[in-house]
Design an enzyme around this catalytic site. Structure first.
Site, PDB file in Angstrom:
ATOM      1  CE  LYS A   3      -3.772  -2.174   2.809  1.00 51.26           C
ATOM      2  NZ  LYS A   3      -4.852  -2.300   1.812  1.00 51.26           N
ATOM      3  N   GLY A  54     -10.672  -3.111   8.686  1.00 51.37           N
ATOM      4  CA  GLY A  54     -10.377  -3.104  10.149  1.00 51.37           C
ATOM      5  C   GLY A  54     -11.583  -3.171  11.059  1.00 51.37           C
ATOM      6  N   GLY A  85      -8.463  -8.364   4.992  1.00 56.73           N
ATOM      7  CA  GLY A  85      -7.398  -7.805   5.716  1.00 56.73           C
ATOM      8  C   GLY A  85      -7.242  -8.093   7.068  1.00 56.73           C
ATOM      9  CB  SER A  86      -8.240  -6.975  10.615  1.00 57.46           C
ATOM     10  OG  SER A  86      -7.984  -5.716  10.072  1.00 57.46           O
TER      11      SER A  86
END
Lengths: 192, 305
Positions: free
Chosen positions: B92, B164, B246-247
């Site tokens: 990123k 997140g 992601g998370s």
């Protein structure tokens, strides 16, 4: 046209499945997604698409498809593997090896040109298959093939290296004919 | 013919270069791209069947918790992950941070995410992405935003969702918005397209492409809040062609098992029996955040213009 009334499956674990389906539909072929052994029954051709060879290889293990695809090939079934699909058809592969079908007598070298910034489009030498003259070859994080066995014929080369090979009814392309929208490699798969 | 990694790149500009970038996005379809913060996590992701990894220093849930400025990951960490796995490696950059993007391009990163998860470097402009050899993915909440990013050169669009959060509601909102607006444009008359382009602040040529083709000009993936196999299947049902997690994996109680389950659900999302099988034997998912508890300035999706 010969392709009519034929049925081709595209292994749909992961990768550029849609682009192959679109080319097949353009050829007037009935195109199906294959996600299990039953999907191999009655096919006139099977395509193992580009995508990530590790992902597809692990998917083949999970689905128990290694032996069914080998049996399909042994019974004379035609297969086209593009990029990751070419790696999966190989006898062996190097550079982070993955499990392969071991159907095609050659060794594949994964990511042989580098990362995505090294991906490229190139014209080819169609000396081995004049019907494919003028084809533009799209290479995406592409493999190379080497140590070709005596039964493997080279149909296309780029910079002297084989990029489309045939052994019996198995075809392997290290590039992506489906991305260029050129149906001639798919038509070869369907040739009797 | 020169095709070295550090070639001058001129031959890559233009339509052919853009097709190569979209080509890699096509190869990632049907796959799961996982956020990883070190080599061990990258290997877990690859072993689970991820089609790519996103190398970053902290998963979005931790960025949210820690606060402060979130920047591009350390070069050493990205290189370590590039050496350890064979699947594509993404990383990123901050929105508008041209120099961070040049660094990732020079590292040979396979896809650059110009991401709202990091703290924006420019509060007005995004990167001119056609100027790079590396392909870019950008987040979008709606069709206008998606087409502005494609106009700048993004070769893949993902929903922003709410990174997140472990809450799928925002990704669903963004998918429904992008896909619903596409259907709406298909129903317009051609003489209504310019006014529509003006309304959604999108390039006219791209609005016309959507009208004619019924899809974005580049692959359309989902991200932001995916935490379970069912979340993955939901995103695919709503039109996403692949997913980013992601998370959701490494903040759960069972990362390797959950990673495999989400990969499997993503392949078999149309088969409820398979998705049931993916859900068996899972430990706890990551804890989620209810959206009403996040203030507007805590919402990462609001970053990007």
């Amino acid at each position: 046209m010969a392709a009519r009334n034929k049925r081709v499956g595209v292994l749909a674990i992961q990768g550029a499945v849609d682009k192959h389906l679109a080319i097949l539909e353009g050829l007037g072929v009935e195109a199906t997604r294959v996600l299990g052994e039953e999907g191999l029954v009655g096919l006139d051709g099977l395509i193992i698409p580009g995508g990530e060879s590790t992902t597809i290889s692990k998917g083949l293990s999970r689905l128990g498809l290694w032996e069914p695809i080998r049996a399909y090939a042994r019974s004379g079934g035609a297969i086209l593997g593009t990029c990751a699909g070419a790696i999966l058809l190989a006898r062996a592969c190097e550079n982070h090896p993955v499990a392969t079908l071991e159907l095609l007598d050659l060794k594949a070298i994964r990511n042989a040109y580098g990362t995505q910034v090294d991906s490229f489009v190139a014209p080819c030498d169609a000396g081995g298959e004049p019907k494919l003259a003028g084809m533009q070859c799209v290479f995406i994080r592409a493999p190379q093939v080497g140590e070709l066995g005596p039964d493997v014929e080279v149909l296309l080369r780029v910079d002297g290296l084989p990029v489309l090979v045939r052994q019996g009814r198995l075809l392997a392309a290290t590039f992506h004919p489906e991305l260029a929208g050129d149906p001639r490699v798919h038509a070869l798969l369907l040739a009797d | 013919m020169a095709r070295s990694a550090n070639g001058n790149g001129d031959a890559r500009r233009g339509a052919e270069a853009f097709e190569l970038k979209i080509g890699l996005a096509e190869m990632l379809k049907g796959g799961v791209i996982m956020d990883v913060t070190d080599v061990d996590q990258a290997k877990v992701a690859e072993d689970a069947g991820a089609c790519a990894v996103m190398a970053l220093e902290r998963v979005p849930a931790d960025i949210r918790r820690d606060g402060g400025v979130a920047r591009m990951s350390a070069v050493d960490m990205i290189e370590g992950i590039q050496r350890s796995v064979s699947i594509p490696v993404m990383a990123k950059v901050r929105i508008g941070h041209i120099a961070e993007a040049r660094i990732l391009e020079a590292l040979g990163v396979d896809f650059i995410d110009e991401s709202e998860v990091l703290t924006p470097a420019d509060d007005e402009n995004h990167i001119a992405k056609h100027d790079f050899k590396s392909p870019f993915v950008c987040g979008a909440r709606n069709l206008g935003e998606a087409l502005r990013r494609v106009g700048e050169g993004a070769a893949m669009i993902r929903t922003k969702g709410e990174a997140g959060s472990g809450n799928i509601v925002e990704a669903v909102r963004h998918l429904r918005s992008v896909c619903g607006e596409i259907r709406g444009i298909q129903a317009l008359r051609t003489d209504e397209l310019m006014a529509h382009a003006k309304n959604i602040q999108a390039p006219y040529e791209l609005v016309r492409f959507v009208h004619e083709n019924g899809r974005l000009p580049v692959p359309n993936f989902a991200a932001g809040g995916i935490a379970t196999p069912a979340d993955a299947a939901l995103c695919r049902e709503l039109g996403a062609e692949a997913i980013f997690v992601g998370s959701g994996i490494f903040k759960s109680d069972d990362p390797p098992v959950r990673a495999r389950a989400i990969v499997r659900a993503n392949t078999h999302w149309e088969d409820p029996d398979e998705v049931v099988a993916c859900c068996r034997g899972l430990a706890n998912a990551m804890e989620g955040i209810e959206m009403s508890t996040l203030s507007e300035n805590e919402r990462l999706a609001n970053r990007g213009w």
